[in-house]
Each structure stands twice: as structure tokens, then as C-alpha cells.
Design a protein around this motif. Structure first.
Motif, PDB file in Angstrom:
ATOM      1  N   GLN A   1      -7.286  -1.811  -3.578  1.00  0.00           N
ATOM      2  CA  GLN A   1      -6.708  -3.861  -4.325  1.00  0.00           C
ATOM      3  C   GLN A   1      -7.980  -4.859  -3.985  1.00  0.00           C
TER       4      GLN A   1
ATOM      5  N   THR B   1       0.772  -1.099  -0.072  1.00  0.00           N
ATOM      6  CA  THR B   1      -0.099  -0.112  -0.001  1.00  0.00           C
ATOM      7  C   THR B   1       0.839   1.348   0.436  1.00  0.00           C
ATOM      8  N   GLY B   2       2.579   0.868   0.104  1.00  0.00           N
ATOM      9  CA  GLY B   2       3.395   2.742  -0.283  1.00  0.00           C
ATOM     10  C   GLY B   2       4.335   2.162   0.983  1.00  0.00           C
ATOM     11  N   THR B   3       5.018   3.591   0.889  1.00  0.00           N
ATOM     12  CA  THR B   3       6.376   3.262   0.930  1.00  0.00           C
ATOM     13  C   THR B   3       7.131   4.502   2.587  1.00  0.00           C
TER      14      THR B   3
ATOM     15  N   HIS C   1      13.501   1.858   1.731  1.00  0.00           N
ATOM     16  CA  HIS C   1      11.833   2.272   1.726  1.00  0.00           C
ATOM     17  C   HIS C   1      11.081   1.967   1.870  1.00  0.00           C
TER      18      HIS C   1
ATOM     19  N   SER D   1       2.490  -2.765   4.279  1.00  0.00           N
ATOM     20  CA  SER D   1       1.885  -3.723   3.779  1.00  0.00           C
ATOM     21  C   SER D   1       0.795  -5.080   4.244  1.00  0.00           C
TER      22      SER D   1
ATOM     23  N   ARG E   1       5.327   7.415   0.331  1.00  0.00           N
ATOM     24  CA  ARG E   1       4.387   7.527  -0.794  1.00  0.00           C
ATOM     25  C   ARG E   1       3.068   5.853  -0.990  1.00  0.00           C
ATOM     26  N   ALA E   2       1.856   6.593  -0.997  1.00  0.00           N
ATOM     27  CA  ALA E   2       1.014   6.311  -0.629  1.00  0.00           C
ATOM     28  C   ALA E   2       0.202   5.543  -2.036  1.00  0.00           C
ATOM     29  N   GLY E   3       0.640   4.246  -1.663  1.00  0.00           N
ATOM     30  CA  GLY E   3       0.494   3.356  -3.252  1.00  0.00           C
ATOM     31  C   GLY E   3      -2.127   3.438  -2.649  1.00  0.00           C
ATOM     32  N   ARG E   4      -2.008   1.836  -3.731  1.00  0.00           N
ATOM     33  CA  ARG E   4      -3.591   1.844  -3.462  1.00  0.00           C
ATOM     34  C   ARG E   4      -3.412   1.110  -2.202  1.00  0.00           C
ATOM     35  N   THR E   5      -5.147   1.708  -1.235  1.00  0.00           N
ATOM     36  CA  THR E   5      -5.300   0.714  -0.535  1.00  0.00           C
ATOM     37  C   THR E   5      -5.714  -0.553  -0.059  1.00  0.00           C
TER      38      THR E   5
END
Length: 287
Positions: A100, A30-32, A51, A55, A92-96
Motif C-alpha cells: 500500500q 491488510t485483511g481479516t 471479521h 490493520s 482473507r489477506a489483502g494488500r500488505t
């Protein structure tokens, strides 16, 4: 800096496990966020920027699925703002996790809950995107999360979630004095590792192939802690750990198991290597 005393490798038989044929695990990143290696483990360099992973792991089991931790949520920016300025880091945020799951058509009614290795913000943030999903915690971690300053984000995102409290049986497991067998088949077993927080746990997973994993939360932040036999720097032990001596003891227990399983510190990106991402095909096959 001196390493920890090298423990003897585990030579006893591995605990019996009978995972169902369709048990599987998936990595949901979900990000780092950035941390210097010098702050992550003794002997690390300030020039080495790590990083840190945020997760979740989805455990698929015919008796119902579990998420191990929740990663970053939709409100991660607000959650970071709740932290003391000293510990905020570029992220840095990704998809929750929720995004997903929905993207691949995962049936949410399969999800029994989110099993937190512990309640710190970078493990609990994603609860904000999983409304109504139960939270699995033991008594020690419930008390920590309710009162400790580091539970601020957890207390913000947990209202509305049922808490399913579990305990531990006096059944030793791989050197740990007590354990909790989630499904009763030895495939997912929790042990108390109450040093980072008062209710931190390690989640051991055995796959049908016989492969074994240990999801160790923040027992060490990077695999360097296992491979170099080192704990956190002195100041970070004082600031981050409820019981540094217990962390060291449990770290040595995991070092003794290193040759038997894949050890996954929650924040080491490389430690997730080989764990597949969740796909629509995987969801379809499981139906």
C-alpha cells in the motif's frame, strides 16, 4: 453475564497537546480473519461471526512517520501455519502495508519505525514486508516476544530489524501512571497497559483539529468490550491474557474516556470508521 463496574467518566482537563498542523493518520487494512463473538467478549453469540481486522495505522508527523502495528505480511499463510491448530481461523489477506505504501509513492525514508501495540502474530506478520524498518518496543514486550510461545511469528519475522527500545516517564496520562511522549509535543503518547502481554501499550493520538484517538491494541478485541462494559470470556482470559486483572483495570480506564475520543480496538473493523485510507494525493500534499 454481569458487566464490569461502571467507572466515573473522566472530568479532569485533557492533557495538553500541540500537534503540528500537518500531522495526520491513515488506515492501512491488510485483511481479516473470522472469530465468533462468543469468543471475543462475554455475552457474545456463537451465531455472530466477527471479521477481525488486521490493520496498521500510519501516523504522519514532520519529525518522521510511524506505523502502529504491521498487519498481515506477504507470508501470512506460513505465519498462520505456525499457530497452534486450536487458534487458526479462516482468514482473507489483502494488500500488505508495504504494498500500500509503494502503490501511492510513499517515501520509505520518512518511516521511523513500526510501533507494535504488542508482538502477537496478527500485529507483527507484516514486518516480513518491511525489511530494515526499525521496531519500537518497550523492555517488557521485548522480553515477552523473546520467550512466550505466542511470540513464534514475531521471532520469525523480526530478524534484521533494529529494535528501538523506549521507556516510560513517571508522568501520568489520562489515569495511567506513566507515559512516553513520542515526539515531545503531546500528539502521540504511549501508556503501558501490560495485561494482554507484559508490554502491551495504548497509543493516544491528538490531531490538529483537536480530535483524539486511542489505539488500544487487544485490550478488548471488539468495541463491545467498551460499550457493554464486559471483558473476554473466562477461558479466553486464561488463555490469551498475561494478567487478566490488569486488562480489566485498564479496560475500565478506557471506558471512563469513551466520551472524549474515538477508541480503536485493533481487531474491530467498525472502530476505524472515519480514518482515511492512504492515497497518492495525501502523499503528494505532504511532500
Amino acid at each position: 453475564m454481569p458487566s464490569l463496574t461502571e467507572p466515573a467518566a473522566w472530568t479532569q482537563p485533557l492533557p495538553e497537546a500541540h500537534p503540528p498542523a500537518d500531522l495526520a493518520i491513515y488506515h492501512l487494512p491488510t485483511g481479516t480473519y473470522e472469530t465468533r463473538a462468543a469468543l471475543a467478549f462475554r455475552g457474545g453469540s456463537f451465531r455472530d461471526v466477527r471479521h477481525f481486522a488486521a490493520s496498521s495505522i500510519l501516523v504522519r508527523h514532520p519529525d518522521g512517520d510511524l506505523l502502529i502495528d504491521a498487519g498481515f505480511g506477504a507470508g501470512v499463510a506460513d505465519h498462520v501455519a505456525m499457530l497452534p491448530r486450536l487458534v487458526r481461523a479462516p482468514y482473507r489477506a489483502g494488500r500488505t502495508v508495504a504494498d500500500q505504501l509503494d502503490a501511492v509513492g510513499y517515501p520509505r525514508d520518512r518511516l521511523r519505525g513500526v510501533l507494535l501495540t504488542h508482538s502477537h502474530w496478527d500485529h507483527a506478520s507484516g514486518l516480513d514486508s518491511l525489511p530494515g524498518t526499525p521496531i519500537w518496543m518497550n523492555k517488557g514486550e521485548r522480553g515477552y516476544a523473546a520467550a512466550d510461545p505466542d511470540g513464534t511469528v514475531y521471532r520469525h519475522v523480526s530478524p534484521g530489524h533494529e529494535i528501538r527500545e523506549y521507556g516510560f516517564d513517571e508522568v501520568p496520562y489520562l489515569g495511567f501512571p506513566s507515559s512516553h511522549d513520542v515526539y515531545g509535543d503531546g500528539s502521540v503518547v504511549l501508556v503501558l497497559a501490560a495485561g494482554h502481554t507484559t508490554g502491551s501499550v495504548i497509543v493516544f493520538v491528538t490531531l490538529p483539529s483537536g480530535g483524539r484517538y486511542a489505539f488500544i491494541g487487544d485490550l478488548t478485541w471488539q468495541l463491545d468490550g467498551i460499550r457493554r462494559r464486559v471483558d473476554r470470556p473466562w477461558l479466553l482470559r486464561k488463555l490469551a491474557d498475561s494478567d487478566p486483572a490488569q486488562v480489566r483495570q485498564d479496560l475500565l480506564r478506557m471506558v471512563a474516556l469513551e466520551h472524549l475520543m474515538q477508541i480503536v480496538p485493533a481487531h474491530d473493523l467498525g472502530a476505524y470508521d472515519g480514518i482515511p485510507l492512504l492515497t497518492a494525493d495525501a502523499v503528494a500534499r505532504a511532500r
